[in-house]
Enzyme design. Sequence first.
Site, short mmCIF file in Angstrom:
data_model
loop_
_atom_site.label_atom_id
_atom_site.label_comp_id
_atom_site.label_asym_id
_atom_site.label_seq_id
_atom_site.Cartn_x
_atom_site.Cartn_y
_atom_site.Cartn_z
N HIS A 236 0.86 -1.20 0.00
CA HIS A 236 0.00 0.00 0.00
C HIS A 236 0.89 1.24 0.00
O HIS A 236 1.83 1.32 0.78
CB HIS A 236 -0.91 0.00 1.23
CG HIS A 236 -1.97 1.05 1.18
ND1 HIS A 236 -1.72 2.37 1.46
CD2 HIS A 236 -3.29 0.98 0.85
CE1 HIS A 236 -2.84 3.06 1.30
NE2 HIS A 236 -3.81 2.25 0.93
N CYS A 274 -3.69 2.40 -4.74
CA CYS A 274 -4.60 3.24 -3.94
C CYS A 274 -4.60 4.64 -4.54
O CYS A 274 -3.65 5.41 -4.35
CB CYS A 274 -4.17 3.27 -2.47
SG CYS A 274 -5.22 4.34 -1.47
N HIS A 301 -7.72 0.24 -4.57
CA HIS A 301 -8.43 1.11 -3.63
C HIS A 301 -8.85 2.32 -4.44
O HIS A 301 -7.99 3.09 -4.87
CB HIS A 301 -7.50 1.61 -2.52
CG HIS A 301 -7.23 0.62 -1.44
ND1 HIS A 301 -6.53 0.97 -0.31
CD2 HIS A 301 -7.60 -0.67 -1.28
CE1 HIS A 301 -6.45 -0.09 0.49
NE2 HIS A 301 -7.08 -1.10 -0.08
N ASP A 348 -12.50 2.06 -0.79
CA ASP A 348 -11.63 2.68 0.22
C ASP A 348 -12.48 3.51 1.17
O ASP A 348 -13.38 2.97 1.77
CB ASP A 348 -10.49 3.47 -0.44
CG ASP A 348 -9.18 3.39 0.37
OD1 ASP A 348 -9.19 2.72 1.41
OD2 ASP A 348 -8.17 3.99 -0.02
N HIS A 349 -12.24 4.80 1.27
CA HIS A 349 -13.00 5.57 2.27
C HIS A 349 -14.26 6.18 1.66
O HIS A 349 -14.46 6.13 0.45
CB HIS A 349 -12.13 6.71 2.81
CG HIS A 349 -10.79 6.26 3.28
ND1 HIS A 349 -9.75 7.12 3.50
CD2 HIS A 349 -10.31 5.03 3.57
CE1 HIS A 349 -8.69 6.45 3.91
NE2 HIS A 349 -9.00 5.18 3.94
N TYR A 364 -14.80 5.07 7.23
CA TYR A 364 -15.44 3.77 6.97
C TYR A 364 -16.91 3.72 7.34
O TYR A 364 -17.41 2.71 7.81
CB TYR A 364 -14.65 2.65 7.66
CG TYR A 364 -13.35 2.39 6.93
CD1 TYR A 364 -13.30 1.55 5.83
CD2 TYR A 364 -12.18 3.05 7.30
CE1 TYR A 364 -12.13 1.34 5.13
CE2 TYR A 364 -10.99 2.85 6.61
CZ TYR A 364 -10.97 1.99 5.53
OH TYR A 364 -9.81 1.79 4.83
C1 CS2 Z 1 -6.11 2.14 4.45
C2 CS2 Z 1 -4.82 1.85 5.15
O1 CS2 Z 1 -7.85 3.14 5.60
C3 CS2 Z 1 -6.79 3.33 5.05
O2 CS2 Z 1 -6.24 4.41 4.92
O3 CS2 Z 1 -5.99 2.33 3.09
O4 CS2 Z 1 -5.02 1.80 6.51
C4 CS2 Z 1 -4.29 0.55 4.64
O5 CS2 Z 1 -5.15 -0.47 5.08
C5 CS2 Z 1 -2.93 0.16 5.09
O6 CS2 Z 1 -2.03 1.18 4.90
C6 CS2 Z 1 -2.47 -1.08 4.34
O7 CS2 Z 1 -1.46 -1.69 5.02
MN MN Z 2 -5.93 2.92 0.48
#
Ligand code: CS2
Ligand code: MN
Length: 393
Positions: A236, A274, A301, A348-349, A364
């Site tokens: 990531h 991502c 992502h 993702d978010h 989330y």
């Molecule tokens: C995720 C990260 O919620 C987030 O920002 O994209 O926490 C991601 O899960 C980690 O960096 C992956 O190891």
């Molecule tokens: Mn991400």
Amino acid sequence: MIKMQQTMRWYGPQDGVSLRDIRESGVTGIVTALHQIPVGEIWQVKDIQERQQIIRNEGMEWAVVESLPVHEDIKRRGGDHEHYILNYKKSLENLAECGIKVITYNFMPILDWVRTDHAYTNPDGTKALLFDETAFIFFDVYLLKRPGAIDGYTKEQLDEAKAYGDALNGQEKAKLFKNVLLGLPGSDESFTPEKILELLRAYEGIDDEALRENLVHFLSEVAPVAQELGLKLAIHPDDPPFSVLGLPRVVSTEKDIADILSAVPVKANGLCYCTGSLGAQPNNNLVRIIEQHGDRIHFLHLRNVKRENGKRFRESEHLNGDNPMEEIVERLLLLMNKNKTTLPMRPDHGFLHSFEGKEKYPGYSLIGRLKGLAEIRGLELGISYKLKPSKAQ
Ligand code: CS2
Ligand code: MN
């Protein structure tokens, strides 16, 4: 036409959103981790299977591990790093035995992700995550009081940060402190400045070059094992994609990605693409990353960011921000169809909408992610219709 596998993240039985809730969004895959297992310990087959069964009972599959975390000793290449690498390999073996193929991880020292505001209010009332450099500098220099911190900033930045902080009341300062540290693993604990400074001291003398070497060493150990087991590792990107607190960063730019992928040239050594993290760095060309490294992208992502002045950015609507999502999704569809394989994708978010009111994990909320998923799903459907070979032009 092959499409993305739609997934959502689930933080496990303690998640405020249930598997049933997620199932109703129409996804087929779950992205989760055994968060209860301390970082560095082996994930045992029975624990993996138990989680798999809970997910199957709700009609979905455990599609991606996010994350199998890398112990700080490995990142620093100190302490018990050899032991932790052996454990990592064993966990990979156990995951393979259970049929789970895609494993996400990151190589950010200490902090996983950093934002200064978790509830930036958009004009329509929804709330989003934001990183503001000035607020961060105030945290670093005046709240954390990191030794040597001021050397990393210009006088202008420091004056601005001071003025920013002077306008905050005690409660707001405490909130900023908490917000910044929420990305620390195990962040339910309350971290004191002393504790953070102690963690930071462990990275003294480790610059970008040293951290990159440590990452390459780790990958040269685990990627061949993953390859042999038929697994795909997906690193990531750094979030944010630039140095924070004087810590080294090695997964922020296109060059970083090229270096990592070429250092250990096996397919199992791959990328979690991502768009939100990579897109916060204006020099990153997200389309070019697909063109150049498409075959090494193992997990998607999809989200968007709006960059503002300097290093300030906020998370924006999935289809409305600085990332060219139409082009990205089109390229991804072409890639998957060329390779005759699907890629797991999660929105993702997402924003926090008033109806939901609160979220257990910043970014989330269910509704925000559902909206992002629905938009991406529609975009993908439209593009796949456009690309369909049989369609009369
Ligand atoms: C995720 C990260 O919620 C987030 O920002 O994209 O926490 C991601 O899960 C980690 O960096 C992956 O190891
Ligand atoms: Mn991400």
